[in-house]
Motif scaffolding. Structure first.
Motif, short mmCIF file in Angstrom:
data_model
loop_
_atom_site.label_atom_id
_atom_site.label_comp_id
_atom_site.label_asym_id
_atom_site.label_seq_id
_atom_site.Cartn_x
_atom_site.Cartn_y
_atom_site.Cartn_z
N GLY A 682 0.80 -1.22 0.00
CA GLY A 682 0.00 0.00 0.00
C GLY A 682 0.83 1.27 0.00
O GLY A 682 0.32 2.36 -0.33
N TRP A 683 2.13 1.16 0.34
CA TRP A 683 3.00 2.35 0.34
C TRP A 683 3.09 2.98 -1.05
O TRP A 683 3.34 4.17 -1.19
CB TRP A 683 4.40 1.98 0.83
N ALA A 684 2.89 2.17 -2.11
CA ALA A 684 3.02 2.69 -3.48
C ALA A 684 1.92 3.71 -3.79
O ALA A 684 2.06 4.50 -4.73
CB ALA A 684 2.98 1.55 -4.48
N ASN A 685 0.86 3.71 -3.01
CA ASN A 685 -0.24 4.62 -3.29
C ASN A 685 0.10 6.09 -2.99
O ASN A 685 -0.59 7.00 -3.44
CB ASN A 685 -1.48 4.22 -2.48
N VAL A 686 1.16 6.32 -2.18
CA VAL A 686 1.55 7.70 -1.86
C VAL A 686 2.79 8.13 -2.63
O VAL A 686 3.38 9.17 -2.34
CB VAL A 686 1.77 7.87 -0.33
N VAL A 687 3.22 7.30 -3.61
CA VAL A 687 4.34 7.67 -4.49
C VAL A 687 3.76 8.44 -5.67
O VAL A 687 2.68 8.11 -6.19
CB VAL A 687 5.10 6.42 -4.96
#
Length: 799
Positions: A682-687
């Motif tokens: 889910g960290w990729a959603n704030v990239v």
């Protein structure tokens, strides 16, 4: 007296079990589709009695109720009935005879592309099948000939078949297999021997019910050792013809040392009595009837070519006329006296009595011929040469006919059976019983002489008849005694095999118990040493929180002594302040694990864990309380947290696959994501969308190859703005080199990148102005070297 009572009770139990066998067999058949009704009663009784004693039941009726209500018990009894006692080269002398007398001829005479087919019914865990495969490999090497081999090994027991298919056996097979064979045909890995691939590939293991499933056919050898002894007479009578059907003409049957062909002997001939090796006989159903009746050509005016055929037909016809009209009566029989063929009208040499028909030449012979025929037949069988019996006579119409008997072996008839030709020769014409000479009749003295001679002859004939009757009765009694002795011997051999099997089972049970006891002692020692070596304070409590046992390390928490076992732990004061109360053991579920972080006066930190104590049956029987000293870990965590807070950077960890599974407060504080939003990937959603594909590919490549990650990308701040961050991540590894987890840090480099961007833009602006200026611009360093000049300078100077 007590022993006598116990014996009577056991006998009574056996009788009740025998009566209940049909009902028990029906229950087994219902659940397993296997019918044990016709298995040997003694075997069934012994196995059922064992289960009753193991379950500590008081009657057979209780056991039947247990079977009807417990499918698990049905399968336990089913597995007990599947006797899997076997070994490599069991009875080594018999296997040597098999190699010399069966396998060698099979290999030598085998021709063509079709494989040599062997069937091993009741193979259990496969040792017998592998033994035959090893013998075949040795035989092919010895004969210098390679043939295709296909061994079918079948059994009912799937668990035994799984062992056979794996080809893995314990080190104890060193007692059964020679060192040379172990080295050549096995591979040792750890504490087991594995059968080599070239032997394993010869065999196909298959689940098969010998009683109800169709048999394998066109096989050259059947090895059915120590199986028939567990079957009743009904099944044995069924299986022997089935084996005869499965074998090719001349095929071989290999039985166990306590098994004989007590029925259907006419189907097989004995090759080796001691080692129970038999060969299939060709029966009347196997033989094609190729004999054609003679064809007579009476056309005397035919062509020249037909004349030759006419002479040939006439010659054959003449032979048949001579044989049918002038030759003596004859009979062809085998070693057992079974008649296979005979001439027409065997009377008066053979007599057929009323009652059950017995196809035996000795039994059917005229009573006056039996003694001589038996002697000649025995001599022919024993020495394999022609035998002659003379001086016999039989009464015929009008007198007494003298008879000679010749018994001629017929070895040229083939190796599948041994036949004998018995010929009855009439010697001269019948002797007349009355005197017709009138000259002698007229003499008075001659009459007296004839009268006395007749009386003497009559007396001698009467005495001879009585002697023959007595001798015949004696022979019959001897034959009956011999049959009884043979039957008793077979029963003794069967009982001996059963006793041997029972003894082997007892030895196995003893070894298993001894091994289990040793394993139990070793496990207990291992647990004690483990608890001491880990230095984890552990207390085992029962449901009333009374102490069962404890480890030495617990003395740092409670002042306990060995004499305190059995006392309640709550009666003891601990060295730790604020110790939480212990829960009620009955309130804990299977998966409950209660943890508390507690402190001590000396500054040590502990984690107290409370888990259910499970007994061997899975039921709760108290609790286990452990105190783990985590002072160093707690200090390290505090230090790490302090460093992260001071550095004001984002620190995170993932598992070996690169997925987030642990919380990172610094990440959540920067991005504003919750743990559920950033877990996994889910960290990729704030990239930033322009940077997302590049960082995802770079991260995947590093995870796949175990490389260090160093990448710059834009990350969304909790304010909604995107800020440039530089991420660096490296794997931590286990001792074997495998990746345990990834540890990474994101550094906020937004201000630096923005400054570098502004500086780069300023430099580009100054360069653009200089290049477009009409004035000559020159830049020199401190040493007077030219570092830059614009286009106007170049045009002015001519460079």
């Amino acid at each position: 007296m007590q022993d006598t009572d116990d014996t009577d009770e056991m006998s009574d139990l056996n009788r009740k079990i025998i009566i209940a066998i049909p009902e028990i067999a029906a229950v087994i058949k219902k659940h397993t589709q296997n019918d044990f009704k016709h298995y040997k009663t003694t075997t069934l009784t012994r196995r059922i009695r064992r289960r009753i004693l193991v379950l500590k039941l008081s009657s057979v009726d209780e056991y039947i109720e247990r079977l009807q209500s417990s499918r698990e018990e049905v399968f336990r009894l089913f597995r007990d009935l599947l006797i899997s006692v076997t070994a490599f080269f069991r009875d080594a002398d018999a296997f040597d005879s098999l190699a010399r007398g069966v396998l060698t001829p099979l290999v030598n005479r085998h021709d063509g592309d079709s494989p040599l087919r062997i069937w091993v019914p009741g193979c259990a865990s496969g040792q017998e099948a592998y033994s035959i495969a090893i013998l075949l490999a040795e035989t092919m090497q010895r004969c210098g000939k390679q043939v295709s081999v296909q061994i079918f090994a079948s059994d009912l027991d799937e668990r035994a078949l799984s062992i056979a298919r794996s080809g893995a056996y314990p080190l104890e097979i060193q007692d059964e297999v020679t060192a040379e064979r172990l080295e050549r045909f096995f591979t040792k890995r750890g504490k087991r021997y594995f059968v080599n691939k070239n032997i394993r590939d010869m065999i196909v293991f298959s689940a098969h019910n010998l009683i109800s499933d169709p048999p394998f056919t066109k096989v050259d050898l059947i090895s059915c050792r120590n199986l028939l002894i567990y079957l009743g007479a009904h099944l044995q009578k069924k299986l022997i013809p089935l084996f005869h059907y499965s074998l090719q003409p001349g095929g071989y049957l290999f039985l166990g040392p306590s098994e004989t062909l007590s029925v259907n002997r006419e189907l097989f001939r004995t090759l080796h009595t001691k080692h129970r090796i038999y060969q299939r006989r060709v029966t009347a159903l196997d033989r094609p009837h190729t004999l054609e009746p003679p064809v007579m050509n009476l056309n005397r005016f035919g062509s020249h070519a037909d004349a030759g055929n006419s002479e040939l037909d006439l010659f054959r016809y003449s032979q048949q006329v001579i044989l049918s009209e002038f030759s003596p009566q004859w009979i062809v029989c085998d070693d057992e006296g079974q008649i296979h063929s005979l001439s027409s009208d065997p009377a008066p040499f053979l007599k057929i009595a009323g009652g059950n028909f017995k196809n035996n030449i000795i039994t059917m012979a005229h009573e006056n011929l039996r003694t001589g025929l038996r002697a000649a037949f025995s001599e022919s069988k024993e020495h394999r040469r022609r035998a002659l019996s003379e001086g016999m006579s039989i009464p015929v119409e009008g007198g007494i006919q003298r008879v000679h008997i010749t018994v001629q072996p017929m070895p040229e008839m083939g190796s599948d059976q041994s036949l004998h030709l018995v010929v009855f020769h009439r010697i001269g014409t019948p002797l007349q019983a009355s005197i017709h000479d009138d000259s002698i009749r007229s003499s008075g003295g001659a009459k007296l002489l004839d009268s006395k001679a007749g009386q003497v002859i009559e007396q001698l004939e009467l005495e001879l008849l009585r002697a023959r009757d007595a001798l015949e009765r004696t022979v019959q009694e001897l034959e009956a005694s011999n049959e009884e002795l043979k039957s008793s011997n077979e029963e003794l051999l069967s009982m001996n095999e059963e006793m041997q099997s029972a003894n082997e089972e007892l030895e196995t049970s003893k070894e298993e118990l001894q091994t289990s006891n040793e394993n139990l002692v070793r496990s207990n020692n291992d647990i004690q040493n483990l608890l001491r070596s880990t230095r984890i304070a552990t207390v085992f409590l029962d449901e009333d929180l009374c102490i069962r046992s404890f480890t030495p390390a617990v003395k740092k928490i409670y002042d306990l002594r060995e004499s305190d076992v059995g006392r309640k732990l709550t009666k003891f004061a601990s060295e730790i302040e604020g110790m939480p109360p212990l829960p009620d053991p009955r309130s804990l579920d299977d998966d409950d694990e209660l943890e508390h972080v507690i402190g001590q006066i000396a500054g040590r930190t502990y984690i107290r864990r409370v888990t259910p104590y499970r007994a061997s049956d899975g039921e709760h029987d108290g609790i286990v309380v452990t105190f783990s000293d985590v002072t160093e870990l707690s200090d390290s965590q505090e230090l790490f947290k302090t460093l992260v807070d001071v550095a004001a950077q984002i620190v995170w960890t993932t598992n070996a696959d690169g997925r987030v599974v642990e919380d990172s407060p610094s990440w959540r504080a920067f991005t504003g994501q919750t743990y559920d939003q950033w877990a996994g990937s889910g960290w990729a959603n704030v990239v930033h969308c322009d940077d997302r594909d590049a960082i995802m590919q770079a991260w995947k490549r590093c995870v796949d190859n175990g490389e260090t990650l160093d990448h710059v990308f834009r990350l969304r701040h909790h304010s909604g703005d995107y800020r440039w961050t530089q991420v660096r991540a490296a794997p931590t590894r286990n001792r074997d080199g495998s990746i345990r987890r990834w540890v990474g840090m994101n550094i906020d480099v937004h201000d630096r990148i923005m400054a570098e961007t502004n500086l780069r833009r300023s430099e580009e602006l100054v360069r653009t102005i200089a290049e477009n200026s009409t004035n000559a611009l020159i830049m020199m360093d401190e040493h007077g070297y030219l570092t830059y000049c614009n286009q106007a300078c170049l045009e002015m100077t001519g460079f």
